[in-house]
Design a protein around this motif. Structure first.
Motif, PDB file in Angstrom:
ATOM      1  N   VAL A 148       0.863  -1.176   0.162  1.00 49.18           N
ATOM      2  CA  VAL A 148      -0.077   0.095   0.136  1.00 49.18           C
ATOM      3  C   VAL A 148       0.953   1.240  -0.190  1.00 49.18           C
ATOM      4  O   VAL A 148       1.910   1.291   0.650  1.00 49.18           O
ATOM      5  N   VAL A 149       0.703   2.083  -0.980  1.00 51.04           N
ATOM      6  CA  VAL A 149       1.523   3.307  -1.100  1.00 51.04           C
ATOM      7  C   VAL A 149       0.610   4.571  -0.963  1.00 51.04           C
ATOM      8  O   VAL A 149      -0.537   4.759  -1.589  1.00 51.04           O
ATOM      9  N   LYS A 150       1.223   5.342  -0.053  1.00 50.37           N
ATOM     10  CA  LYS A 150       0.437   6.783   0.296  1.00 50.37           C
ATOM     11  C   LYS A 150       0.930   7.758  -1.097  1.00 50.37           C
ATOM     12  O   LYS A 150       2.121   7.992  -1.129  1.00 50.37           O
ATOM     13  N   VAL A 151       0.026   7.934  -1.884  1.00 50.83           N
ATOM     14  CA  VAL A 151       0.483   8.727  -3.221  1.00 50.83           C
ATOM     15  C   VAL A 151       0.539  10.126  -2.743  1.00 50.83           C
ATOM     16  O   VAL A 151      -0.326  10.691  -2.021  1.00 50.83           O
ATOM     17  N   GLN A 152       1.606  10.673  -3.371  1.00 49.35           N
ATOM     18  CA  GLN A 152       1.943  12.252  -2.970  1.00 49.35           C
ATOM     19  C   GLN A 152       1.670  13.068  -4.039  1.00 49.35           C
ATOM     20  O   GLN A 152       1.282  14.116  -3.863  1.00 49.35           O
ATOM     21  N   ALA A 153       1.853  12.600  -5.337  1.00 53.16           N
ATOM     22  CA  ALA A 153       1.435  13.127  -6.522  1.00 53.16           C
ATOM     23  C   ALA A 153       1.220  12.191  -7.618  1.00 53.16           C
ATOM     24  O   ALA A 153       1.783  11.103  -7.564  1.00 53.16           O
ATOM     25  N   CYS A 154       0.526  12.769  -8.721  1.00 52.47           N
ATOM     26  CA  CYS A 154       0.216  11.844  -9.765  1.00 52.47           C
ATOM     27  C   CYS A 154      -0.200  12.843 -11.004  1.00 52.47           C
ATOM     28  O   CYS A 154      -1.092  13.490 -11.003  1.00 52.47           O
ATOM     29  N   GLY A 155       0.710  12.521 -12.180  1.00 51.13           N
ATOM     30  CA  GLY A 155       0.179  13.478 -13.397  1.00 51.13           C
ATOM     31  C   GLY A 155      -1.075  12.988 -14.059  1.00 51.13           C
ATOM     32  O   GLY A 155      -1.503  11.751 -13.765  1.00 51.13           O
ATOM     33  N   VAL A 156      -1.735  13.850 -14.576  1.00 52.65           N
ATOM     34  CA  VAL A 156      -2.869  13.606 -15.383  1.00 52.65           C
ATOM     35  C   VAL A 156      -2.516  13.394 -16.923  1.00 52.65           C
ATOM     36  O   VAL A 156      -1.729  14.222 -17.862  1.00 52.65           O
ATOM     37  N   CYS A 157      -2.679  11.999 -17.317  1.00 52.40           N
ATOM     38  CA  CYS A 157      -2.104  11.405 -18.620  1.00 52.40           C
ATOM     39  C   CYS A 157      -3.227  11.200 -19.504  1.00 52.40           C
ATOM     40  O   CYS A 157      -4.403  10.961 -19.263  1.00 52.40           O
ATOM     41  N   HIS A 158      -2.699  11.341 -20.929  1.00 55.10           N
ATOM     42  CA  HIS A 158      -3.884  11.142 -21.916  1.00 55.10           C
ATOM     43  C   HIS A 158      -4.513   9.616 -21.897  1.00 55.10           C
ATOM     44  O   HIS A 158      -5.653   9.423 -22.202  1.00 55.10           O
ATOM     45  N   THR A 159      -3.420   8.811 -21.235  1.00 59.00           N
ATOM     46  CA  THR A 159      -4.066   7.546 -20.946  1.00 59.00           C
ATOM     47  C   THR A 159      -5.154   7.282 -20.151  1.00 59.00           C
ATOM     48  O   THR A 159      -6.226   6.421 -20.423  1.00 59.00           O
ATOM     49  N   ASP A 160      -5.155   8.168 -19.303  1.00 56.52           N
ATOM     50  CA  ASP A 160      -6.430   8.312 -18.370  1.00 56.52           C
ATOM     51  C   ASP A 160      -7.817   8.702 -18.856  1.00 56.52           C
ATOM     52  O   ASP A 160      -8.780   8.178 -18.879  1.00 56.52           O
ATOM     53  N   LEU A 161      -7.659   9.589 -20.175  1.00 55.77           N
ATOM     54  CA  LEU A 161      -8.548  10.164 -20.766  1.00 55.77           C
ATOM     55  C   LEU A 161      -9.155   9.233 -21.703  1.00 55.77           C
ATOM     56  O   LEU A 161     -10.232   9.125 -21.980  1.00 55.77           O
ATOM     57  N   HIS A 162      -8.081   8.364 -22.108  1.00 54.87           N
ATOM     58  CA  HIS A 162      -8.699   7.225 -23.092  1.00 54.87           C
ATOM     59  C   HIS A 162      -9.329   6.032 -22.197  1.00 54.87           C
ATOM     60  O   HIS A 162     -10.301   5.553 -22.659  1.00 54.87           O
ATOM     61  N   TYR A 163      -9.237   5.991 -21.026  1.00 55.74           N
ATOM     62  CA  TYR A 163     -10.196   5.022 -20.059  1.00 55.74           C
ATOM     63  C   TYR A 163     -11.420   5.695 -20.168  1.00 55.74           C
ATOM     64  O   TYR A 163     -12.384   4.988 -20.278  1.00 55.74           O
ATOM     65  N   VAL A 164     -11.566   6.865 -19.855  1.00 54.92           N
ATOM     66  CA  VAL A 164     -12.979   7.675 -19.500  1.00 54.92           C
ATOM     67  C   VAL A 164     -13.432   7.489 -20.788  1.00 54.92           C
ATOM     68  O   VAL A 164     -15.033   7.225 -20.935  1.00 54.92           O
ATOM     69  N   GLN A 165     -13.013   7.757 -22.094  1.00 55.42           N
ATOM     70  CA  GLN A 165     -13.551   7.664 -23.510  1.00 55.42           C
ATOM     71  C   GLN A 165     -13.798   6.340 -23.695  1.00 55.42           C
ATOM     72  O   GLN A 165     -14.633   5.953 -24.834  1.00 55.42           O
ATOM     73  N   GLY A 166     -13.565   5.197 -23.271  1.00 55.82           N
ATOM     74  CA  GLY A 166     -13.599   3.824 -23.605  1.00 55.82           C
ATOM     75  C   GLY A 166     -12.940   3.461 -24.552  1.00 55.82           C
ATOM     76  O   GLY A 166     -12.764   2.286 -25.368  1.00 55.82           O
ATOM     77  N   GLY A 167     -11.348   4.039 -24.651  1.00 52.54           N
ATOM     78  CA  GLY A 167     -10.389   3.785 -25.892  1.00 52.54           C
ATOM     79  C   GLY A 167      -9.398   2.677 -25.646  1.00 52.54           C
ATOM     80  O   GLY A 167      -8.854   2.040 -25.975  1.00 52.54           O
ATOM     81  N   ILE A 174      -2.443   0.201 -11.462  1.00 50.86           N
ATOM     82  CA  ILE A 174      -1.985   1.256 -10.638  1.00 50.86           C
ATOM     83  C   ILE A 174      -3.014   2.044  -9.802  1.00 50.86           C
ATOM     84  O   ILE A 174      -3.521   1.672  -8.499  1.00 50.86           O
ATOM     85  N   GLY A 175      -3.914   2.837 -10.640  1.00 53.62           N
ATOM     86  CA  GLY A 175      -4.941   3.705  -9.735  1.00 53.62           C
ATOM     87  C   GLY A 175      -4.480   4.584  -8.971  1.00 53.62           C
ATOM     88  O   GLY A 175      -4.352   4.058  -7.606  1.00 53.62           O
ATOM     89  N   ALA A 176      -3.980   5.541  -9.273  1.00 52.32           N
ATOM     90  CA  ALA A 176      -3.165   6.653  -8.564  1.00 52.32           C
ATOM     91  C   ALA A 176      -4.086   8.135  -8.249  1.00 52.32           C
ATOM     92  O   ALA A 176      -3.202   8.799  -7.557  1.00 52.32           O
ATOM     93  N   PHE A 177      -5.021   8.330  -8.638  1.00 57.26           N
ATOM     94  CA  PHE A 177      -5.813   9.366  -8.218  1.00 57.26           C
ATOM     95  C   PHE A 177      -6.759   9.253  -6.993  1.00 57.26           C
ATOM     96  O   PHE A 177      -7.626   9.033  -7.044  1.00 57.26           O
ATOM     97  N   ILE A 178      -5.755   8.922  -6.050  1.00 53.05           N
ATOM     98  CA  ILE A 178      -6.350   8.377  -4.695  1.00 53.05           C
ATOM     99  C   ILE A 178      -5.291   8.725  -3.533  1.00 53.05           C
ATOM    100  O   ILE A 178      -4.083   8.911  -3.927  1.00 53.05           O
ATOM    101  N   ASP A 179      -5.771   8.573  -2.377  1.00 59.22           N
ATOM    102  CA  ASP A 179      -5.058   9.126  -1.140  1.00 59.22           C
ATOM    103  C   ASP A 179      -3.955   7.825  -1.156  1.00 59.22           C
ATOM    104  O   ASP A 179      -2.715   8.194  -0.793  1.00 59.22           O
ATOM    105  N   LYS A 180      -4.428   6.602  -1.255  1.00 58.77           N
ATOM    106  CA  LYS A 180      -3.599   5.509  -0.852  1.00 58.77           C
ATOM    107  C   LYS A 180      -3.945   4.535  -1.822  1.00 58.77           C
ATOM    108  O   LYS A 180      -5.224   4.328  -2.060  1.00 58.77           O
ATOM    109  N   THR A 181      -2.966   3.891  -2.559  1.00 55.72           N
ATOM    110  CA  THR A 181      -3.247   2.604  -3.671  1.00 55.72           C
ATOM    111  C   THR A 181      -2.748   1.302  -3.328  1.00 55.72           C
ATOM    112  O   THR A 181      -1.664   1.413  -2.530  1.00 55.72           O
ATOM    113  N   LEU A 182      -3.283   0.361  -3.764  1.00 55.79           N
ATOM    114  CA  LEU A 182      -2.792  -0.956  -3.475  1.00 55.79           C
ATOM    115  C   LEU A 182      -2.004  -1.475  -5.064  1.00 55.79           C
ATOM    116  O   LEU A 182      -2.719  -1.493  -5.881  1.00 55.79           O
TER     117      LEU A 182
END
Length: 361
Positions: free
Chosen positions: A33-52, A131-139
């Motif tokens: 379990v990692v306490k996330v300190q920072a996470c960039g907003v990548c085009h890949t995340d937008l691809h997930y949202v758009q179903g790509g 990964i899933g890192a737009f989160i306070d802590k991730t597994l």
């Protein structure tokens, strides 16, 4: 004990992202379990949202992250609480045929955490790139954690987790750019300008940036481009040839990933030159090239997976170069934002307003 934290999800295709409560289990064998300190907003995340990428909704978004290990599961020997890490999405297995042949950057059996993070009602989440890192802590799987110098700020270090590493690696690892080479990069978003920075780091003499946005070309110049071509006004192939004595570049990197840009890369390289595809195409795209041209021009046509990186080798090295002032990672961070501003960051990205927005937690 399992924890409840806040994270950003995409519940269905093209739906607005949501900040919700997420259950994070204790790490099991081989997990952390990692306490996330920072996470960039990548085009890949937008691809997930758009179903790509797939339709395994809901997705827990975010993957370009750095943070602190909070706890580890049974059997984890080389990681402990308090370690400062960059998260990676290619935790190599060490046993597949690629790993056994000494090519772990091609690992065919990379792995993620076995357990799933869930919504409050028990719905399992699919973590973006495992990964899933737009989160306070991730597994994550412990192998997805790469220890680096903690003197590097997390909003900078985390960018090596995806886009910046993909671009740097496309030039250095996949393209094998060497001292005195000529390099052209088509598409100057985050990955493209990282490829330009990588070409400069490798000692390329001529570095040509190609894009249709003058703002992106200006950033490319800042990060090492010696020449720029606005392909709205100038044919990209002719422009690259004109800047390389009519020959074409030794290495041409397609950081867009469309049939049109790939053809430009193919014809803009010198004889026996190298084409590197690092931009990600969509499933429906098709490419047609005369087979005689493929044969007659020789050279190499390569795809770059995650910059063909080996996180345990490349992340610490690149952080050291950053600390020495030789790799300007700070230049990739356009703005820092809160976790509730991811949807706005997507809009800015789509409009070409930012190179990288970084969520700071």
């Amino acid at each position: 004990m399992p924890q409840q934290v806040q994270g950003v999800i995409s519940r269905s295709k093209d739906a607005p992202v949501e900040l919700v409560t997420i259950n994070v289990p204790d790490p099991g064998p081989g997990e952390a379990v990692v306490k996330v300190q920072a996470c960039g907003v990548c085009h890949t995340d937008l691809h997930y949202v758009q179903g790509g990428i797939g339709d395994d909704y809901p997705y827990l978004l975010g993957h370009e992250a750095a943070g602190i290990v909070e706890s580890v599961g049974e059997g984890v020997a080389d990681l402990e609480p308090g370690d400062y890490v960059i998260l990676n999405w290619r935790a190599v297995c060490g046993t597949c045929r690629a790993c056994k042949r000494g090519r772990p950057w091609y690992c065919f059996n990379t792995f993620n955490a076995t357990q799933k993070m869930t919504l409050e009602d028990g719905t399992e989440l699919s973590a973006a790139l495992g990964i899933g890192a737009f989160i306070d802590k991730t597994l994550v799987a412990a192998g997805q954690c790469t220890k680096v110098d903690p003197a590097a700020e997390p909003e900078v270090a985390g960018l090596l987790g995806c886009g910046v590493m993909a671009g740097l690696g496309a030039a250095i690892n996949t393209g094998n750019v060497g001292r005195g080479d000529s390099v052209a990069v088509i598409g100057c978003g985050g990955v493209g300008v990282a490829a330009i920075a990588g070409a400069r780091l490798a000692g390329a003499a001529t570095i040509i940036a190609v894009d249709i946005d003058e703002r992106k070309l200006a950033k490319a110049t800042e990060l090492g481009a010696t020449h720029t071509i606005n392909s709205k006004d100038t044919d990209a192939v002719e422009g690259i040839q004109a800047l390389t004595d009519g020959n074409g570049a030794d290495v041409v990197i397609d950081a867009v990933g469309r049939p049109e840009t790939y053809k430009q890369a193919f014809y803009a390289r010198d004889l026996a030159g190298t084409v590197v595809l690092v931009g990600v195409p969509t499933p429906q795209m098709q490419l047609e090239l005369p087979l005689l041209d493929v044969f007659g021009r020789g050279g190499s046509l390569k795809s770059s997976w995650y910059g063909d990186c080996l996180p345990s080798r490349d992340f610490p090295l690149l952080i050291d170069l950053y600390r020495q002032g030789r790799l300007p990672l700070d230049a990739f961070v356009t703005e820092t934002i809160g976790i509730g501003e991811v949807d706005v960051a997507f809009e800015k990205m789509h409009g070409g307003e930012v190179l990288r927005s970084v969520v700071v937690l």
